[in-house]
Motif scaffolding. Structure first.
Motif, PDB file in Angstrom:
ATOM      1  N   GLY A  93      55.569  32.338  39.678  1.00 56.42           N
ATOM      2  CA  GLY A  93      54.882  32.428  38.394  1.00 56.42           C
ATOM      3  C   GLY A  93      53.746  31.449  38.194  1.00 56.42           C
ATOM      4  N   LEU A  94      53.271  30.858  39.310  1.00 57.07           N
ATOM      5  CA  LEU A  94      52.106  29.962  39.196  1.00 57.07           C
ATOM      6  C   LEU A  94      50.911  30.689  39.821  1.00 57.07           C
ATOM      7  N   ALA A  95      49.982  31.093  38.965  1.00 55.82           N
ATOM      8  CA  ALA A  95      48.834  31.862  39.440  1.00 55.82           C
ATOM      9  C   ALA A  95      47.616  30.959  39.532  1.00 55.82           C
ATOM     10  N   HIS A  96      46.849  31.128  40.607  1.00 59.19           N
ATOM     11  CA  HIS A  96      45.659  30.302  40.826  1.00 59.19           C
ATOM     12  C   HIS A  96      44.450  31.223  40.905  1.00 59.19           C
ATOM     13  N   ALA A  97      43.524  31.063  39.954  1.00 57.36           N
ATOM     14  CA  ALA A  97      42.265  31.802  40.020  1.00 57.36           C
ATOM     15  C   ALA A  97      41.232  30.822  40.561  1.00 57.36           C
ATOM     16  N   PRO A  98      40.892  30.934  41.872  1.00 54.44           N
ATOM     17  CA  PRO A  98      39.997  29.939  42.460  1.00 54.44           C
ATOM     18  C   PRO A  98      38.569  30.105  41.981  1.00 54.44           C
ATOM     19  N   GLU A  99      37.720  29.130  42.368  1.00 55.47           N
ATOM     20  CA  GLU A  99      36.290  29.216  42.032  1.00 55.47           C
ATOM     21  C   GLU A  99      35.716  30.504  42.603  1.00 55.47           C
ATOM     22  N   GLY A 100      34.723  31.033  41.952  1.00 60.30           N
ATOM     23  CA  GLY A 100      33.999  32.184  42.499  1.00 60.30           C
ATOM     24  C   GLY A 100      34.642  33.502  42.158  1.00 60.30           C
ATOM     25  N   ARG A 101      34.151  34.540  42.809  1.00 60.65           N
ATOM     26  CA  ARG A 101      34.617  35.905  42.513  1.00 60.65           C
ATOM     27  C   ARG A 101      35.483  36.382  43.664  1.00 60.65           C
ATOM     28  N   SER A 102      36.791  36.209  43.526  1.00 60.00           N
ATOM     29  CA  SER A 102      37.661  36.606  44.624  1.00 60.00           C
ATOM     30  C   SER A 102      38.110  38.044  44.423  1.00 60.00           C
ATOM     31  N   VAL A 103      37.205  38.983  44.727  1.00 61.39           N
ATOM     32  CA  VAL A 103      37.542  40.410  44.617  1.00 61.39           C
ATOM     33  C   VAL A 103      37.214  41.077  45.949  1.00 61.39           C
ATOM     34  N   PHE A 104      37.866  42.224  46.204  1.00 62.99           N
ATOM     35  CA  PHE A 104      37.515  43.021  47.390  1.00 62.99           C
ATOM     36  C   PHE A 104      36.388  43.955  46.974  1.00 62.99           C
ATOM     37  N   ALA A 105      35.166  43.657  47.466  1.00 68.01           N
ATOM     38  CA  ALA A 105      33.969  44.341  46.993  1.00 68.01           C
ATOM     39  C   ALA A 105      33.989  45.842  47.287  1.00 68.01           C
ATOM     40  N   SER A 106      34.623  46.225  48.409  1.00 66.48           N
ATOM     41  CA  SER A 106      34.560  47.635  48.800  1.00 66.48           C
ATOM     42  C   SER A 106      35.723  48.458  48.244  1.00 66.48           C
ATOM     43  N   LEU A 107      36.552  47.848  47.402  1.00 61.61           N
ATOM     44  CA  LEU A 107      37.621  48.585  46.720  1.00 61.61           C
ATOM     45  C   LEU A 107      37.268  48.716  45.246  1.00 61.61           C
ATOM     46  N   THR A 108      37.851  49.735  44.599  1.00 64.22           N
ATOM     47  CA  THR A 108      37.584  49.897  43.166  1.00 64.22           C
ATOM     48  C   THR A 108      38.313  48.814  42.368  1.00 64.22           C
ATOM     49  N   VAL A 109      37.968  48.741  41.089  1.00 63.09           N
ATOM     50  CA  VAL A 109      38.640  47.815  40.170  1.00 63.09           C
ATOM     51  C   VAL A 109      40.142  48.078  40.190  1.00 63.09           C
ATOM     52  N   GLU A 110      40.507  49.373  40.072  1.00 61.52           N
ATOM     53  CA  GLU A 110      41.931  49.723  40.020  1.00 61.52           C
ATOM     54  C   GLU A 110      42.635  49.350  41.324  1.00 61.52           C
ATOM     55  N   GLU A 111      41.995  49.630  42.466  1.00 61.93           N
ATOM     56  CA  GLU A 111      42.612  49.300  43.756  1.00 61.93           C
ATOM     57  C   GLU A 111      42.794  47.794  43.902  1.00 61.93           C
ATOM     58  N   ASN A 112      41.833  47.009  43.442  1.00 60.13           N
ATOM     59  CA  ASN A 112      41.967  45.551  43.467  1.00 60.13           C
ATOM     60  C   ASN A 112      43.194  45.117  42.686  1.00 60.13           C
ATOM     61  N   LEU A 113      43.399  45.718  41.509  1.00 55.77           N
ATOM     62  CA  LEU A 113      44.513  45.309  40.646  1.00 55.77           C
ATOM     63  C   LEU A 113      45.860  45.737  41.228  1.00 55.77           C
ATOM     64  N   VAL A 114      45.907  46.963  41.803  1.00 52.55           N
ATOM     65  CA  VAL A 114      47.164  47.443  42.386  1.00 52.55           C
ATOM     66  C   VAL A 114      47.566  46.558  43.567  1.00 52.55           C
ATOM     67  N   LEU A 115      46.596  46.228  44.416  1.00 53.84           N
ATOM     68  CA  LEU A 115      46.892  45.348  45.562  1.00 53.84           C
ATOM     69  C   LEU A 115      47.424  44.004  45.094  1.00 53.84           C
ATOM     70  N   ALA A 116      46.761  43.454  44.064  1.00 49.81           N
ATOM     71  CA  ALA A 116      47.168  42.138  43.552  1.00 49.81           C
ATOM     72  C   ALA A 116      48.580  42.206  42.985  1.00 49.81           C
ATOM     73  N   ALA A 117      48.887  43.286  42.263  1.00 48.67           N
ATOM     74  CA  ALA A 117      50.224  43.429  41.659  1.00 48.67           C
ATOM     75  C   ALA A 117      51.283  43.496  42.754  1.00 48.67           C
ATOM     76  N   ARG A 118      50.994  44.252  43.827  1.00 49.15           N
ATOM     77  CA  ARG A 118      51.973  44.374  44.928  1.00 49.15           C
ATOM     78  C   ARG A 118      52.161  43.020  45.602  1.00 49.15           C
ATOM     79  N   ALA A 119      51.061  42.291  45.819  1.00 52.72           N
ATOM     80  CA  ALA A 119      51.150  40.993  46.499  1.00 52.72           C
ATOM     81  C   ALA A 119      51.977  40.014  45.679  1.00 52.72           C
ATOM     82  N   LEU A 120      51.913  40.136  44.352  1.00 53.77           N
ATOM     83  CA  LEU A 120      52.659  39.208  43.484  1.00 53.77           C
ATOM     84  C   LEU A 120      54.065  39.719  43.193  1.00 53.77           C
ATOM     85  N   GLY A 121      54.459  40.818  43.872  1.00 53.53           N
ATOM     86  CA  GLY A 121      55.830  41.292  43.731  1.00 53.53           C
ATOM     87  C   GLY A 121      56.046  42.186  42.536  1.00 53.53           C
TER      88      GLY A 121
END
Ligand code: ATP
Length: 252
Positions: A93-121
């Motif tokens: 439950g400790l989330a770190h939003a680092p400096e800069g824009r840490s997004v996958f540029a070639s994926l959609t907004v929704e795909e970025n969020l789904v990947l992040a949700a899966r990675a965080l369990g």
């Protein structure tokens, strides 16, 4: 803070959620942190301030497991996490939003969020998406757009949304406003305040001192890798004025 709505009971009773004690960290032979000790009480927002190179990002990396502490202890939510790997700290439950824009540029907004949700369990990506889009309404309109084509401000929002897709106990945000226009900075700070009011504790690194202090209960001032002052914002402000005289104290 005067006029703010009462915080939900889930925000705790001010016991330390995150505690650093005598933490040392180095990059090869270069020592960046010297005996850093401070805490983030449950339910609070803490501003971590200091001049360039003071060690703020190193603190963020050490608590999130990206840089290993050479000495000292770090406790989070009742566990000693000093030697935990980053993924385990994130899942606690400790989330770190680092400096800069840490997004996958070639994926959609929704795909970025789904990947992040899966990675965080997160087990229910749909719930995670609803949560992200209700917090960052502007992203919903762009859900099928490639992240690399979003504006700078939208990409910063997406990187924040990615760490908030599953409920977090502590959000560590590094240089939230870097590269954003003042209007977008205001908007993102408004969102941070909403996140805090909903029960997530915050540790925020930010150059715009006026903005970060206005949403914070407490502040920690770092000078050359050491804690020079820690306490309520009112207690630390004189030290900030004394030790960061060239800083844009009340920046536009
Ligand atoms: P800024 O506000 O400029 O981002 P900061 O307070 O976040 O600075 P850090 O990025 O934590 O400071 O850096 C602390 C010190 O560690 C600096 O002197 C920096 O040069 C050094 N440092 C940071 N990252 C590395 C690295 N990967 N390798 C070597 N030294 C590093």
């Amino acid at each position: 803070m005067t006029g703010d709505p009462p915080r939900p009971a889930a925000q705790g009773d001010g016991r330390p959620l995150l505690e650093l004690r005598d933490v040392e960290a180095s990059y090869g032979p270069y020592r960046a942190l010297f005996g850093v000790t401070f805490s983030v009480p449950e339910g609070s927002a803490v501003a971590l301030v200091g001049s360039n190179g003071a060690g703020k990002s190193t603190v963020a990396r050490v608590v999130s497991g990206l840089v290993r502490a050479k000495a000292g202890t770090i406790r989070f939510a009742g566990h000693e996490i000093t030697r935990w790997p980053a993924w385990r700290i994130a899942r606690a439950g400790l989330a770190h939003a680092p400096e800069g824009r840490s997004v996958f540029a070639s994926l959609t907004v929704e795909e970025n969020l789904v990947l992040a949700a899966r990675a965080l369990g997160g087990r229910r990506p749909n719930g995670a998406l609803d949560r992200a889009f209700s917090t960052f309404g502007q992203l919903a309109a762009h859900r099928h757009q490639l992240a690399g084509t979003l504006s700078g401000g939208e990409q910063r929002m997406l990187s924040l949304a990615k760490v908030l897709v599953v409920p977090q106990r502590l959000l560590v945000v590094d240089e939230l406003s870097f590269g954003l226009s003042p209007a977008v900075v205001d908007e993102v700070f408004g969102t941070l305040k909403t996140i805090r009011d909903a029960g997530t504790s915050l540790l925020v690194i930010e150059q715009h001192l006026d903005r970060v202090l206005s949403i914070s209960d407490r502040a920690v001032l770092l000078v050359r890798g050491r804690v020079a002052a820690e306490g309520t914002v009112a207690e630390v402000e004189p030290a900030i004025d004394r030790l960061l005289p060239a800083h844009p104290r009340w920046s536009a």
